[in-house]
Design a protein around this motif. Structure first.
Motif, PDB file in Angstrom:
ATOM      1  N   UNK A  18       0.838  -1.215  -0.060  1.00  0.00           N
ATOM      2  CA  UNK A  18      -0.045   0.086  -0.006  1.00  0.00           C
ATOM      3  C   UNK A  18       0.789   1.090   0.082  1.00  0.00           C
ATOM      4  N   UNK A  19       1.975   1.121   0.769  1.00  0.00           N
ATOM      5  CA  UNK A  19       2.836   2.535   0.797  1.00  0.00           C
ATOM      6  C   UNK A  19       3.501   2.555  -0.541  1.00  0.00           C
ATOM      7  N   UNK A  58      -5.394  16.031  -3.899  1.00  0.00           N
ATOM      8  CA  UNK A  58      -5.219  14.791  -4.722  1.00  0.00           C
ATOM      9  C   UNK A  58      -4.312  13.803  -3.771  1.00  0.00           C
ATOM     10  N   UNK A  59      -3.308  14.254  -3.310  1.00  0.00           N
ATOM     11  CA  UNK A  59      -2.335  13.334  -2.561  1.00  0.00           C
ATOM     12  C   UNK A  59      -3.075  13.156  -1.500  1.00  0.00           C
ATOM     13  N   UNK A  60      -3.743  14.068  -0.539  1.00  0.00           N
ATOM     14  CA  UNK A  60      -4.435  13.547   0.706  1.00  0.00           C
ATOM     15  C   UNK A  60      -5.740  12.363   0.626  1.00  0.00           C
ATOM     16  N   UNK A  63      -3.820   9.311  -0.142  1.00  0.00           N
ATOM     17  CA  UNK A  63      -3.302   8.703   1.084  1.00  0.00           C
ATOM     18  C   UNK A  63      -4.443   8.183   1.898  1.00  0.00           C
ATOM     19  N   UNK A  64      -5.541   8.529   2.024  1.00  0.00           N
ATOM     20  CA  UNK A  64      -6.657   8.089   2.730  1.00  0.00           C
ATOM     21  C   UNK A  64      -7.036   6.718   2.014  1.00  0.00           C
ATOM     22  N   UNK A  65      -7.309   6.865   0.561  1.00  0.00           N
ATOM     23  CA  UNK A  65      -7.812   5.830   0.240  1.00  0.00           C
ATOM     24  C   UNK A  65      -7.071   4.444   0.029  1.00  0.00           C
ATOM     25  N   UNK A  66      -5.743   4.805  -0.195  1.00  0.00           N
ATOM     26  CA  UNK A  66      -4.857   3.752  -0.518  1.00  0.00           C
ATOM     27  C   UNK A  66      -3.887   3.114   0.687  1.00  0.00           C
ATOM     28  N   UNK A  67      -3.774   4.060   1.629  1.00  0.00           N
ATOM     29  CA  UNK A  67      -3.325   3.687   2.975  1.00  0.00           C
ATOM     30  C   UNK A  67      -4.011   3.791   4.140  1.00  0.00           C
ATOM     31  N   UNK A  68      -5.298   4.150   4.064  1.00  0.00           N
ATOM     32  CA  UNK A  68      -6.086   4.261   5.214  1.00  0.00           C
ATOM     33  C   UNK A  68      -5.893   5.165   6.289  1.00  0.00           C
ATOM     34  N   UNK A  69      -5.121   6.441   5.747  1.00  0.00           N
ATOM     35  CA  UNK A  69      -4.436   7.285   6.762  1.00  0.00           C
ATOM     36  C   UNK A  69      -5.238   8.585   6.581  1.00  0.00           C
ATOM     37  N   UNK A  70      -5.968   9.373   7.577  1.00  0.00           N
ATOM     38  CA  UNK A  70      -6.695  10.472   7.227  1.00  0.00           C
ATOM     39  C   UNK A  70      -6.398  11.093   8.446  1.00  0.00           C
ATOM     40  N   UNK A  71      -7.061  12.232   8.688  1.00  0.00           N
ATOM     41  CA  UNK A  71      -6.736  13.282   9.815  1.00  0.00           C
ATOM     42  C   UNK A  71      -8.072  13.990  10.455  1.00  0.00           C
ATOM     43  N   UNK A 207       7.224   3.842   4.735  1.00  0.00           N
ATOM     44  CA  UNK A 207       5.698   3.055   5.196  1.00  0.00           C
ATOM     45  C   UNK A 207       4.876   4.091   5.704  1.00  0.00           C
ATOM     46  N   UNK A 208       3.602   3.975   5.256  1.00  0.00           N
ATOM     47  CA  UNK A 208       2.514   4.990   5.801  1.00  0.00           C
ATOM     48  C   UNK A 208       1.444   4.108   6.516  1.00  0.00           C
ATOM     49  N   UNK A 209       1.438   4.231   7.990  1.00  0.00           N
ATOM     50  CA  UNK A 209       0.416   3.321   8.679  1.00  0.00           C
ATOM     51  C   UNK A 209      -0.940   3.939   8.560  1.00  0.00           C
ATOM     52  N   UNK A 210      -1.893   3.075   8.512  1.00  0.00           N
ATOM     53  CA  UNK A 210      -3.087   3.598   8.716  1.00  0.00           C
ATOM     54  C   UNK A 210      -3.481   4.005  10.126  1.00  0.00           C
ATOM     55  N   UNK A 211      -4.482   4.891  10.103  1.00  0.00           N
ATOM     56  CA  UNK A 211      -5.044   5.536  11.363  1.00  0.00           C
ATOM     57  C   UNK A 211      -5.458   6.788  11.129  1.00  0.00           C
ATOM     58  N   UNK A 212      -5.717   7.680  12.215  1.00  0.00           N
ATOM     59  CA  UNK A 212      -6.067   8.874  12.186  1.00  0.00           C
ATOM     60  C   UNK A 212      -5.091  10.043  12.946  1.00  0.00           C
TER      61      UNK A 212
END
Length: 252
Positions: A18-19, A58-60, A63-71, A207-212
Protein backbone atom coordinates in the motif's frame (compact mmCIF):
# COMPACT_ATOMS: atom_id res chain seq x y z
CA UNK A 1 19.99 -14.49 21.61
CA UNK A 2 20.85 -13.15 18.15
CA UNK A 3 20.41 -9.46 17.25
CA UNK A 4 17.75 -10.35 14.69
CA UNK A 5 15.58 -11.96 17.33
CA UNK A 6 15.39 -8.73 19.31
CA UNK A 7 14.53 -6.48 16.38
CA UNK A 8 11.00 -5.28 15.71
CA UNK A 9 8.73 -7.51 13.56
CA UNK A 10 8.99 -7.09 9.84
CA UNK A 11 6.16 -4.98 8.40
CA UNK A 12 3.31 -6.84 6.81
CA UNK A 13 3.46 -7.26 3.06
CA UNK A 14 0.17 -5.42 2.66
CA UNK A 15 1.55 -2.35 4.40
CA UNK A 16 4.57 -2.32 2.10
CA UNK A 17 2.44 -2.74 -1.01
CA UNK A 18 0.00 0.00 0.00
CA UNK A 19 2.86 2.37 0.79
CA UNK A 20 4.48 1.59 -2.56
CA UNK A 21 1.18 2.13 -4.37
CA UNK A 22 0.70 5.50 -2.66
CA UNK A 23 4.22 6.58 -3.54
CA UNK A 24 3.60 5.67 -7.18
CA UNK A 25 0.30 7.54 -7.27
CA UNK A 26 1.82 10.60 -5.58
CA UNK A 27 4.62 10.63 -8.16
CA UNK A 28 2.06 10.36 -10.95
CA UNK A 29 0.01 13.24 -9.55
CA UNK A 30 3.18 15.32 -9.27
CA UNK A 31 4.25 14.50 -12.82
CA UNK A 32 0.84 15.55 -14.12
CA UNK A 33 0.26 18.73 -12.10
CA UNK A 34 3.86 19.87 -11.54
CA UNK A 35 4.71 20.68 -15.18
CA UNK A 36 1.41 22.55 -15.56
CA UNK A 37 2.33 24.72 -12.57
CA UNK A 38 5.77 25.40 -14.04
CA UNK A 39 4.29 26.32 -17.41
CA UNK A 40 1.81 28.65 -15.69
CA UNK A 41 4.40 30.34 -13.49
CA UNK A 42 3.49 33.74 -14.98
CA UNK A 43 -0.23 33.25 -14.38
CA UNK A 44 -1.93 35.12 -11.51
CA UNK A 45 -1.08 33.76 -8.08
CA UNK A 46 -4.65 32.53 -7.56
CA UNK A 47 -4.28 30.26 -10.61
CA UNK A 48 -0.92 28.87 -9.51
CA UNK A 49 -2.07 28.32 -5.96
CA UNK A 50 -5.27 26.72 -7.21
CA UNK A 51 -3.19 24.13 -9.04
CA UNK A 52 -1.15 23.55 -5.88
CA UNK A 53 -4.36 23.03 -3.91
CA UNK A 54 -5.51 20.46 -6.45
CA UNK A 55 -2.22 18.60 -5.94
CA UNK A 56 -2.57 18.78 -2.14
CA UNK A 57 -6.13 17.47 -2.06
CA UNK A 58 -5.37 14.75 -4.60
CA UNK A 59 -2.41 13.49 -2.55
CA UNK A 60 -4.39 13.55 0.71
CA UNK A 61 -7.27 11.68 -0.95
CA UNK A 62 -4.86 9.05 -2.29
CA UNK A 63 -3.27 8.71 1.15
CA UNK A 64 -6.66 7.99 2.72
CA UNK A 65 -7.92 5.63 0.02
CA UNK A 66 -4.72 3.65 -0.46
CA UNK A 67 -3.10 3.70 2.98
CA UNK A 68 -6.13 4.27 5.19
CA UNK A 69 -4.48 7.34 6.72
CA UNK A 70 -6.68 10.36 7.36
CA UNK A 71 -6.72 13.24 9.80
CA UNK A 72 -8.97 15.11 12.21
CA UNK A 73 -8.62 18.80 12.98
CA UNK A 74 -9.55 20.13 16.41
CA UNK A 75 -9.64 23.82 17.26
CA UNK A 76 -10.74 25.20 13.90
CA UNK A 77 -12.69 27.79 15.86
CA UNK A 78 -9.35 29.22 17.02
CA UNK A 79 -8.31 30.23 13.50
CA UNK A 80 -8.55 34.05 13.49
CA UNK A 81 -10.10 35.95 10.60
CA UNK A 82 -6.76 37.69 10.11
CA UNK A 83 -3.94 35.67 8.61
CA UNK A 84 -0.78 35.34 10.64
CA UNK A 85 2.22 33.19 11.49
CA UNK A 86 1.77 29.47 12.08
CA UNK A 87 4.24 27.74 14.38
CA UNK A 88 3.83 24.02 13.86
CA UNK A 89 5.30 20.82 15.20
CA UNK A 90 7.46 19.15 12.56
CA UNK A 91 7.61 15.33 12.58
CA UNK A 92 6.91 14.26 9.02
CA UNK A 93 6.49 15.28 5.41
CA UNK A 94 2.74 14.97 5.99
CA UNK A 95 2.26 18.38 7.59
CA UNK A 96 3.97 20.12 4.67
CA UNK A 97 1.06 18.82 2.60
CA UNK A 98 -1.91 18.93 4.98
CA UNK A 99 -1.30 22.40 6.40
CA UNK A 100 -1.86 23.77 2.91
CA UNK A 101 -5.38 22.34 3.00
CA UNK A 102 -6.09 23.74 6.47
CA UNK A 103 -4.60 27.24 6.08
CA UNK A 104 -4.80 28.38 2.47
CA UNK A 105 -3.22 30.44 1.06
CA UNK A 106 0.15 30.07 2.71
CA UNK A 107 3.86 30.49 2.22
CA UNK A 108 6.30 27.99 3.71
CA UNK A 109 9.70 28.88 5.06
CA UNK A 110 11.97 26.19 3.64
CA UNK A 111 15.51 25.31 2.62
CA UNK A 112 16.53 26.80 -0.71
CA UNK A 113 17.89 23.42 -1.84
CA UNK A 114 14.38 21.94 -1.92
CA UNK A 115 13.46 24.12 -4.89
CA UNK A 116 16.09 22.30 -6.97
CA UNK A 117 14.22 18.98 -6.76
CA UNK A 118 13.03 18.19 -10.29
CA UNK A 119 9.34 18.86 -10.97
CA UNK A 120 8.23 19.05 -7.30
CA UNK A 121 10.71 21.77 -6.35
CA UNK A 122 10.13 23.70 -9.56
CA UNK A 123 6.37 23.58 -8.98
CA UNK A 124 6.77 24.62 -5.33
CA UNK A 125 8.77 27.63 -6.47
CA UNK A 126 5.75 28.96 -8.38
CA UNK A 127 3.86 29.30 -5.07
CA UNK A 128 6.42 31.83 -3.83
CA UNK A 129 7.77 30.18 -0.66
CA UNK A 130 10.39 31.87 1.49
CA UNK A 131 13.47 29.88 0.48
CA UNK A 132 16.38 30.58 2.78
CA UNK A 133 20.02 29.56 2.96
CA UNK A 134 20.40 28.02 6.41
CA UNK A 135 24.17 28.33 6.17
CA UNK A 136 23.95 32.13 6.20
CA UNK A 137 22.00 32.68 9.40
CA UNK A 138 21.99 36.48 9.54
CA UNK A 139 21.07 36.82 5.87
CA UNK A 140 18.41 34.12 6.25
CA UNK A 141 16.82 35.93 9.19
CA UNK A 142 16.78 39.21 7.32
CA UNK A 143 15.19 37.51 4.31
CA UNK A 144 12.62 35.80 6.50
CA UNK A 145 11.58 39.05 8.15
CA UNK A 146 11.39 41.00 4.90
CA UNK A 147 9.73 38.41 2.68
CA UNK A 148 7.60 37.08 5.53
CA UNK A 149 6.13 40.50 6.22
CA UNK A 150 5.48 40.94 2.50
CA UNK A 151 3.65 37.59 2.27
CA UNK A 152 1.60 38.44 5.34
CA UNK A 153 0.64 41.79 3.84
CA UNK A 154 -0.51 39.90 0.75
CA UNK A 155 -2.99 38.01 2.91
CA UNK A 156 -1.10 34.73 3.14
CA UNK A 157 -0.28 32.65 6.18
CA UNK A 158 3.42 32.12 6.83
CA UNK A 159 4.31 28.67 8.16
CA UNK A 160 7.43 28.07 10.24
CA UNK A 161 8.65 24.91 11.89
CA UNK A 162 10.42 26.46 14.89
CA UNK A 163 12.36 23.28 15.67
CA UNK A 164 14.04 23.71 12.29
CA UNK A 165 13.96 20.07 11.25
CA UNK A 166 11.75 17.01 11.60
CA UNK A 167 11.85 15.61 15.12
CA UNK A 168 10.79 12.00 15.86
CA UNK A 169 7.74 11.39 18.08
CA UNK A 170 8.51 11.71 21.76
CA UNK A 171 11.39 14.10 21.17
CA UNK A 172 11.64 17.89 21.12
CA UNK A 173 14.00 20.23 19.36
CA UNK A 174 15.05 23.74 20.31
CA UNK A 175 12.44 26.31 19.31
CA UNK A 176 13.93 29.23 17.38
CA UNK A 177 12.66 32.75 17.99
CA UNK A 178 12.38 33.94 14.37
CA UNK A 179 8.65 33.23 14.16
CA UNK A 180 7.98 35.51 17.10
CA UNK A 181 10.15 38.22 15.58
CA UNK A 182 8.27 38.05 12.28
CA UNK A 183 4.83 38.12 13.92
CA UNK A 184 5.78 41.03 16.14
CA UNK A 185 7.23 42.97 13.23
CA UNK A 186 4.11 42.40 11.10
CA UNK A 187 1.68 42.94 13.97
CA UNK A 188 -0.14 39.67 13.30
CA UNK A 189 -1.21 36.76 15.53
CA UNK A 190 0.69 33.52 16.02
CA UNK A 191 -1.28 30.28 15.74
CA UNK A 192 0.35 27.18 17.30
CA UNK A 193 -0.31 23.77 15.74
CA UNK A 194 0.36 20.33 17.23
CA UNK A 195 -0.04 16.95 15.52
CA UNK A 196 1.20 13.38 15.72
CA UNK A 197 1.81 12.69 12.02
CA UNK A 198 5.20 11.14 12.76
CA UNK A 199 3.52 8.15 14.37
CA UNK A 200 1.95 7.22 11.03
CA UNK A 201 4.28 8.76 8.43
CA UNK A 202 7.73 8.65 10.08
CA UNK A 203 10.54 11.05 9.40
CA UNK A 204 12.26 9.92 6.18
CA UNK A 205 9.99 6.86 6.35
CA UNK A 206 8.61 4.95 3.39
CA UNK A 207 5.82 3.10 5.22
CA UNK A 208 2.52 4.90 5.80
CA UNK A 209 0.53 3.27 8.61
CA UNK A 210 -3.28 3.46 8.66
CA UNK A 211 -4.99 5.53 11.31
CA UNK A 212 -6.15 9.03 12.17
CA UNK A 213 -3.66 11.83 12.61
CA UNK A 214 -4.71 14.27 15.32
CA UNK A 215 -4.22 17.94 14.48
CA UNK A 216 -4.79 20.53 17.18
CA UNK A 217 -4.95 24.25 16.51
CA UNK A 218 -4.37 26.49 19.50
CA UNK A 219 -5.80 29.87 20.44
CA UNK A 220 -4.00 32.70 18.65
CA UNK A 221 -1.26 34.46 20.59
CA UNK A 222 -1.58 38.25 20.77
CA UNK A 223 1.85 39.41 19.65
CA UNK A 224 1.25 43.00 20.76
CA UNK A 225 1.42 41.96 24.42
CA UNK A 226 4.62 39.89 24.42
CA UNK A 227 8.24 40.08 23.37
CA UNK A 228 9.38 37.91 20.46
CA UNK A 229 10.91 35.16 22.58
CA UNK A 230 7.92 35.17 24.92
CA UNK A 231 5.67 34.54 21.92
CA UNK A 232 7.68 31.50 20.91
CA UNK A 233 7.83 30.27 24.50
CA UNK A 234 4.03 30.44 24.78
CA UNK A 235 3.65 28.55 21.49
CA UNK A 236 6.19 25.93 22.58
CA UNK A 237 4.46 25.39 25.92
CA UNK A 238 1.07 24.91 24.26
CA UNK A 239 2.37 22.65 21.48
CA UNK A 240 4.35 20.36 23.76
CA UNK A 241 1.44 20.07 26.23
CA UNK A 242 -0.80 19.01 23.37
CA UNK A 243 1.79 16.53 22.13
CA UNK A 244 1.80 14.85 25.55
CA UNK A 245 -1.99 14.53 25.43
CA UNK A 246 -2.03 13.18 21.89
CA UNK A 247 0.53 10.51 22.80
CA UNK A 248 -1.45 9.55 25.90
CA UNK A 249 -4.59 9.23 23.78
CA UNK A 250 -2.84 6.56 21.67
CA UNK A 251 -1.80 4.46 24.64
CA UNK A 252 -3.92 1.34 25.29
Amino acid sequence: MTPSSTSSPKPRLGLILRSAAFFAVMCLITLVIGPVMVLRRKAPFAVRYGLAQYWVRSVLAALEKICGLRYEVHGVEHIPPQNGVILSKHQSAWETIALQAIFPPMAFVLKRELLKIPVWGWAMDTCEPIAIDRGAKSAALKQLLQQGEHRLNQGRWVVLFPEGTRVPPGQKGKYAGSGGMLAQRAGCPVVPVAHNAGEFWPRNGFLKRPGVIQVRIGPPIDTTRHKAQEIVDLAEHWIEAQMAEISQARQP
